[in-house]
Design a protein around this motif. Structure first.
Motif, PDB file in Angstrom:
ATOM      1  N   ASP A   1     -26.857 -22.051  11.449  1.00  0.00           N
ATOM      2  CA  ASP A   1     -25.970 -21.697  10.346  1.00  0.00           C
ATOM      3  C   ASP A   1     -25.763 -22.923   9.458  1.00  0.00           C
ATOM      4  N   VAL A   2     -26.012 -22.735   8.169  1.00  0.00           N
ATOM      5  CA  VAL A   2     -25.889 -23.858   7.242  1.00  0.00           C
ATOM      6  C   VAL A   2     -24.436 -24.251   7.085  1.00  0.00           C
ATOM      7  N   LYS A   3     -24.228 -25.531   6.796  1.00  0.00           N
ATOM      8  CA  LYS A   3     -22.847 -25.952   6.716  1.00  0.00           C
ATOM      9  C   LYS A   3     -22.665 -27.095   5.723  1.00  0.00           C
ATOM     10  N   VAL A   4     -21.620 -26.924   4.916  1.00  0.00           N
ATOM     11  CA  VAL A   4     -21.158 -27.990   4.042  1.00  0.00           C
ATOM     12  C   VAL A   4     -19.710 -28.228   4.420  1.00  0.00           C
ATOM     13  N   THR A   5     -19.398 -29.462   4.792  1.00  0.00           N
ATOM     14  CA  THR A   5     -18.037 -29.771   5.201  1.00  0.00           C
ATOM     15  C   THR A   5     -17.412 -30.771   4.239  1.00  0.00           C
ATOM     16  N   GLN A   6     -16.113 -30.645   4.071  1.00  0.00           N
ATOM     17  CA  GLN A   6     -15.355 -31.561   3.227  1.00  0.00           C
ATOM     18  C   GLN A   6     -14.285 -32.209   4.077  1.00  0.00           C
ATOM     19  N   SER A   7     -14.007 -33.461   3.778  1.00  0.00           N
ATOM     20  CA  SER A   7     -13.194 -34.280   4.686  1.00  0.00           C
ATOM     21  C   SER A   7     -11.774 -33.771   4.851  1.00  0.00           C
ATOM     22  N   SER A   8     -11.206 -33.182   3.825  1.00  0.00           N
ATOM     23  CA  SER A   8      -9.822 -32.708   3.919  1.00  0.00           C
ATOM     24  C   SER A   8      -9.697 -31.336   3.272  1.00  0.00           C
ATOM     25  N   ARG A   9      -8.841 -30.491   3.815  1.00  0.00           N
ATOM     26  CA  ARG A   9      -8.547 -29.218   3.152  1.00  0.00           C
ATOM     27  C   ARG A   9      -7.414 -29.393   2.142  1.00  0.00           C
ATOM     28  N   TYR A  10      -6.446 -30.239   2.505  1.00  0.00           N
ATOM     29  CA  TYR A  10      -5.311 -30.493   1.623  1.00  0.00           C
ATOM     30  C   TYR A  10      -5.071 -31.991   1.555  1.00  0.00           C
ATOM     31  N   ASP A  28     -30.312 -30.760   4.907  1.00  0.00           N
ATOM     32  CA  ASP A  28     -31.350 -31.635   4.340  1.00  0.00           C
ATOM     33  C   ASP A  28     -31.631 -31.304   2.866  1.00  0.00           C
ATOM     34  N   HIS A  29     -30.609 -30.865   2.161  1.00  0.00           N
ATOM     35  CA  HIS A  29     -30.755 -30.528   0.744  1.00  0.00           C
ATOM     36  C   HIS A  29     -30.793 -31.778  -0.114  1.00  0.00           C
ATOM     37  N   GLU A  30     -31.667 -31.739  -1.137  1.00  0.00           N
ATOM     38  CA  GLU A  30     -31.738 -32.859  -2.061  1.00  0.00           C
ATOM     39  C   GLU A  30     -30.565 -32.872  -3.044  1.00  0.00           C
ATOM     40  N   ASN A  31     -30.157 -31.682  -3.489  1.00  0.00           N
ATOM     41  CA  ASN A  31     -29.137 -31.589  -4.534  1.00  0.00           C
ATOM     42  C   ASN A  31     -27.738 -31.410  -3.959  1.00  0.00           C
ATOM     43  N   MET A  32     -26.811 -32.138  -4.512  1.00  0.00           N
ATOM     44  CA  MET A  32     -25.400 -31.964  -4.147  1.00  0.00           C
ATOM     45  C   MET A  32     -24.548 -32.003  -5.400  1.00  0.00           C
ATOM     46  N   PHE A  33     -23.424 -31.312  -5.349  1.00  0.00           N
ATOM     47  CA  PHE A  33     -22.602 -31.089  -6.542  1.00  0.00           C
ATOM     48  C   PHE A  33     -21.120 -31.240  -6.210  1.00  0.00           C
ATOM     49  N   TRP A  34     -20.375 -31.663  -7.200  1.00  0.00           N
ATOM     50  CA  TRP A  34     -18.917 -31.608  -7.140  1.00  0.00           C
ATOM     51  C   TRP A  34     -18.399 -30.791  -8.322  1.00  0.00           C
ATOM     52  N   TYR A  35     -17.544 -29.817  -7.982  1.00  0.00           N
ATOM     53  CA  TYR A  35     -16.896 -28.987  -8.989  1.00  0.00           C
ATOM     54  C   TYR A  35     -15.390 -29.096  -8.827  1.00  0.00           C
ATOM     55  N   SER A  87      -5.998 -30.155  -8.477  1.00  0.00           N
ATOM     56  CA  SER A  87      -6.948 -29.055  -8.571  1.00  0.00           C
ATOM     57  C   SER A  87      -7.548 -28.782  -7.203  1.00  0.00           C
ATOM     58  N   MET A  88      -8.379 -27.739  -7.145  1.00  0.00           N
ATOM     59  CA  MET A  88      -9.217 -27.492  -5.978  1.00  0.00           C
ATOM     60  C   MET A  88     -10.590 -28.092  -6.269  1.00  0.00           C
ATOM     61  N   TYR A  89     -11.087 -28.908  -5.343  1.00  0.00           N
ATOM     62  CA  TYR A  89     -12.388 -29.549  -5.513  1.00  0.00           C
ATOM     63  C   TYR A  89     -13.377 -28.954  -4.523  1.00  0.00           C
ATOM     64  N   LEU A  90     -14.497 -28.495  -5.059  1.00  0.00           N
ATOM     65  CA  LEU A  90     -15.526 -27.871  -4.246  1.00  0.00           C
ATOM     66  C   LEU A  90     -16.796 -28.697  -4.270  1.00  0.00           C
ATOM     67  N   CYS A  91     -17.356 -28.865  -3.099  1.00  0.00           N
ATOM     68  CA  CYS A  91     -18.650 -29.522  -2.964  1.00  0.00           C
ATOM     69  C   CYS A  91     -19.692 -28.444  -2.668  1.00  0.00           C
ATOM     70  N   ALA A  92     -20.907 -28.640  -3.138  1.00  0.00           N
ATOM     71  CA  ALA A  92     -21.982 -27.684  -2.869  1.00  0.00           C
ATOM     72  C   ALA A  92     -23.300 -28.434  -2.723  1.00  0.00           C
ATOM     73  N   SER A  93     -24.265 -27.789  -2.095  1.00  0.00           N
ATOM     74  CA  SER A  93     -25.604 -28.361  -2.001  1.00  0.00           C
ATOM     75  C   SER A  93     -26.633 -27.265  -2.230  1.00  0.00           C
ATOM     76  N   SER A  94     -27.838 -27.689  -2.608  1.00  0.00           N
ATOM     77  CA  SER A  94     -28.924 -26.721  -2.802  1.00  0.00           C
ATOM     78  C   SER A  94     -30.251 -27.426  -2.632  1.00  0.00           C
ATOM     79  N   ALA A  95     -31.281 -26.627  -2.418  1.00  0.00           N
ATOM     80  CA  ALA A  95     -32.641 -27.137  -2.346  1.00  0.00           C
ATOM     81  C   ALA A  95     -33.160 -27.386  -3.763  1.00  0.00           C
TER      82      ALA A  95
END
Lengths: 114, 114
Positions: A1-10, A28-35, A87-95
């Motif tokens: 199961d793929v997983k992206v984790t962020q250090s804190s929820r709040y 092992d994704h090359e691309n990562m994003f912050w929104y 704000s709410m900060y979201l991290c994401a990754s993609s191939a």
């Protein structure tokens, strides 16, 4: 199961503090994003990275910086936090293929700056 | 400038009603299209995607979307909603040739009355 984790929820920080938000992906994704996600505004891209040590500004980079020293980790830095960065900060990754838009998201960090 | 419009900000339906959420984009070239969903307290996840081929795409949980190129639209549909479909829905567009332009709509909040 793929997983992206962020250090804190709040997170609660004071105005002027330096804030680090960490994101780790295990795909092992090359691309990562912050929104950042704000009501009525959807997701707005702050920065993204397509390789280690590479970064590009998104739509709203002012007041933020990023760091990517390892492929799996992408950090967002608020050099001097301000209340308008609450704000709410979201991290994401993609191939790195044509399926770039197919992103995997972390659970988000809700940051409050007082 | 490229943009994605979701005209419905908040939709309220009763269980078993049919759903259609609008999404229009402004971009003249080839695009990849996505719908993402965020259930309460959960992270954003992919609902369905269109890259090429049959313009009617099916996603998870009985959702489908139709790409109408002439209308620059990618509306999301479900024939009969359930209470568990309560969530926020985001349309997203990636220009086929660009690795950096991922544009999200502002989101539509869907509330289902049991």
């Amino acid at each position: 199961d793929v997983k992206v984790t962020q250090s804190s929820r709040y997170l609660v920080k004071r105005t002027g503090e330096k804030v680090f938000l960490e994101c780790v992906q295990d795909m092992d994704h090359e691309n990562m994003f912050w929104y950042r996600q704000d009501p009525g505004l959807g997701l707005r891209l702050i920065y993204f990275s397509y390789d280690v040590k590479m970064k590009e500004k998104g739509d709203i980079p002012e007041g933020y910086s990023v760091s990517r020293e390892k492929k799996e980790r992408f950090s967002l830095i608020l050099e001097s936090a301000s209340t308008n960065q609450t704000s709410m900060y979201l991290c994401a990754s993609s191939a790195p293929t044509v399926t770039l838009g197919e992103q995997y998201f972390g659970p988000g960090t809700r940051l409050t700056v007082t | 400038a490229q943009s994605v419009s979701q005209h419905n900000h908040h939709v309220i339906l009763s269980e078993a009603a049919s759903l259609e959420l609008g999404c229009n984009y402004s971009y003249g070239g080839t695009v990849n299209l996505f719908w993402y969903v965020q259930y309460p307290g959960q992270h954003l996840q992919l609902l369905l995607k269109y890259f090429s081929g049959d313009p009617l795409v099916k996603g998870i949980k009985g959702f489908e979307a139709e790409f109408i190129k002439s209308k620059f639209s990618f509306n999301l549909r479900k024939p009969s909603v359930q209470w568990s479909d309560t969530a926020e829905y985001f349309c997203a567009v990636t220009p086929y040739s660009s690795a950096s332009k991922i544009i999200f709509g502002s989101g539509t909040r869907l509330s289902i009355r049991p």
